[in-house]
Design an enzyme around this catalytic site. Structure first.
Site, PDB file in Angstrom:
ATOM      1  N   ASN A 105     -29.963 -52.941 113.136  1.00 26.44           N
ATOM      2  CA  ASN A 105     -30.022 -52.533 114.533  1.00 26.44           C
ATOM      3  C   ASN A 105     -29.263 -51.268 114.890  1.00 26.44           C
ATOM      4  O   ASN A 105     -29.753 -50.481 115.681  1.00 26.44           O
ATOM      5  CB  ASN A 105     -29.531 -53.667 115.439  1.00 26.44           C
ATOM      6  CG  ASN A 105     -29.859 -53.434 116.893  1.00 26.44           C
ATOM      7  OD1 ASN A 105     -30.975 -53.067 117.228  1.00 26.44           O
ATOM      8  ND2 ASN A 105     -28.877 -53.628 117.768  1.00 26.44           N
ATOM      9  N   GLU A 112     -34.307 -62.424 118.921  1.00 30.84           N
ATOM     10  CA  GLU A 112     -33.190 -62.530 119.868  1.00 30.84           C
ATOM     11  C   GLU A 112     -32.947 -63.974 120.308  1.00 30.84           C
ATOM     12  O   GLU A 112     -32.743 -64.249 121.487  1.00 30.84           O
ATOM     13  CB  GLU A 112     -33.412 -61.609 121.073  1.00 30.84           C
ATOM     14  CG  GLU A 112     -33.542 -60.144 120.689  1.00 30.84           C
ATOM     15  CD  GLU A 112     -33.658 -59.206 121.868  1.00 30.84           C
ATOM     16  OE1 GLU A 112     -33.450 -59.664 123.007  1.00 30.84           O
ATOM     17  OE2 GLU A 112     -33.949 -58.012 121.660  1.00 30.84           O
ATOM     18  N   ASN A 133     -24.337 -54.622 118.102  1.00 28.83           N
ATOM     19  CA  ASN A 133     -24.508 -53.190 118.342  1.00 28.83           C
ATOM     20  C   ASN A 133     -23.261 -52.458 117.871  1.00 28.83           C
ATOM     21  O   ASN A 133     -22.175 -53.020 117.780  1.00 28.83           O
ATOM     22  CB  ASN A 133     -24.803 -52.902 119.811  1.00 28.83           C
ATOM     23  CG  ASN A 133     -26.290 -52.760 120.073  1.00 28.83           C
ATOM     24  OD1 ASN A 133     -26.923 -51.804 119.617  1.00 28.83           O
ATOM     25  ND2 ASN A 133     -26.868 -53.722 120.780  1.00 28.83           N
ATOM     26  N   GLU A 163     -33.714 -45.902 120.355  1.00 25.16           N
ATOM     27  CA  GLU A 163     -32.387 -46.243 119.833  1.00 25.16           C
ATOM     28  C   GLU A 163     -31.945 -45.203 118.808  1.00 25.16           C
ATOM     29  O   GLU A 163     -32.675 -44.280 118.473  1.00 25.16           O
ATOM     30  CB  GLU A 163     -32.403 -47.635 119.162  1.00 25.16           C
ATOM     31  CG  GLU A 163     -31.902 -48.765 120.049  1.00 25.16           C
ATOM     32  CD  GLU A 163     -30.403 -48.716 120.280  1.00 25.16           C
ATOM     33  OE1 GLU A 163     -29.746 -47.739 119.846  1.00 25.16           O
ATOM     34  OE2 GLU A 163     -29.872 -49.644 120.918  1.00 25.16           O
ATOM     35  N   ASP A 213     -24.874 -51.958 125.129  1.00 30.54           N
ATOM     36  CA  ASP A 213     -25.746 -51.667 123.992  1.00 30.54           C
ATOM     37  C   ASP A 213     -24.959 -50.806 123.006  1.00 30.54           C
ATOM     38  O   ASP A 213     -23.797 -51.060 122.761  1.00 30.54           O
ATOM     39  CB  ASP A 213     -27.035 -51.005 124.503  1.00 30.54           C
ATOM     40  CG  ASP A 213     -28.234 -51.292 123.615  1.00 30.54           C
ATOM     41  OD1 ASP A 213     -28.117 -51.103 122.387  1.00 30.54           O
ATOM     42  OD2 ASP A 213     -29.291 -51.681 124.134  1.00 30.54           O
TER      43      ASP A 213
END
Length: 287
Positions: free
Chosen positions: A99, A118, A145, A17, A194
């Protein structure tokens, strides 16, 4: 048209990520390892262990890097691999982690949190400016996100991954937001949106977790391009290279069973392709 994605860093991340181009190198993370990576222009990959799940790194004005850890905002020093606590974010939500993030043209850091398991809709979006963190008042989500910001700094894009939606809101001069409006809704059969990224034309790119692709939407929300990958979980796009026309894509092995991993030997690696359009230079945090 874009080029074909190819592996440029075979890191095999569980949850790659946070790609970002900083001073001639591509920085990214494996949230679950947890660790930070740096891909240099010589193709060498450096790795630093993180003390907690880490969602991203961003440059700080005047020098240095900030890291979004489960335990809040930290300063990260790659010369010795050290982390120092900077700002607490959600001390009352130990099950949450940070995140995704972006820095606006004014140096404000915009970022989101999420439930690390989650399950609970405890994720929120925040703005860090003038030394303090503020909840920006958007709906909570299980997995947030983004945010991403338009090239002119006036539109904020935010993603609710489980809902399959990307929303947009005007950024006012004082950093407050106008009403949240729908931008794009993605059917779950196509994957889950995402991390979003905006290019120099104001188009929004999003990785699709479970969708084998990344998509590019024009500023009106029309789908104008799809880039296919040989792996299912595309997490985020970032622009880099000397002309910012190389698109880097982090991917993930997370949620893939043994059979899927056998069928996707490149899962978790960092990919790159010719984007055909430049990105936007990364801004530094002004604290």
């Amino acid at each position: 048209m874009t080029g074909t994605p190819e592996v440029v860093a075979p890191v095999g991340a569980m949850l790659g990520e946070g790609p970002v181009w900083i001073e001639g190198a591509l920085w990214f993370v494996d949230i679950k390892a947890p660790c930070i990576y740096r891909l240099g222009d010589d193709g060498e990959v450096a790795r630093w262990a993180a003390p907690a799940p880490v969602g991203w790194v961003m440059p700080i004005a005047g020098g240095g890097l900030a890291a979004g850890l489960k335990t809040g905002l930290h300063r990260f020093d790659p010369t010795d691999g050290s982390f120092s606590a900077w700002v607490e974010v959600e001390p009352g939500l130990p099950g949450n982690r940070l995140n995704d993030a972006v820095v606006g043209p004014d140096g404000s850091l915009w970022f989101g949190s999420m439930d690390d398991s989650e399950e609970q809709a405890s994720g929120r979006f925040y703005r860090f400016a003038d030394g303090k963190v503020s909840d920006i008042g958007l709906p909570s989500a299980i997995v947030t996100n983004g945010p991403a910001i338009s090239p002119n700094g006036r539109i904020l894009y935010v993603t609710d991954t489980f809902a399959g939606t990307i929303g947009q809101a005007e950024i006012n001069d004082d950093g407050s937001l106008g009403p949240l409006r729908p931008f794009v809704t993605i059917d779950k059969s196509d994957g889950h949106p995402d991390g979003p990224t905006v290019d120099a034309d104001g188009c929004v790119w999003t990785g699709l977790f479970g969708g084998w692709s990344a998509r590019r939407y024009d500023p009106a929300g029309a789908l104008i391009e799809t880039v296919r990958f040989p792996v299912a979980n595309i997490t985020k796009i970032a622009f880099g290279g000397a002309d910012l026309r190389t698109a880097y894509a982090t991917t993930a092995k997370l949620a893939l069973d043994a059979a899927a991993l056998d069928a996707q030997p490149l899962a978790g690696h960092l990919f790159a392709f010719d984007a055909g359009v430049p990105g936007v230079p990364v801004n530094a945090i002004r604290s």
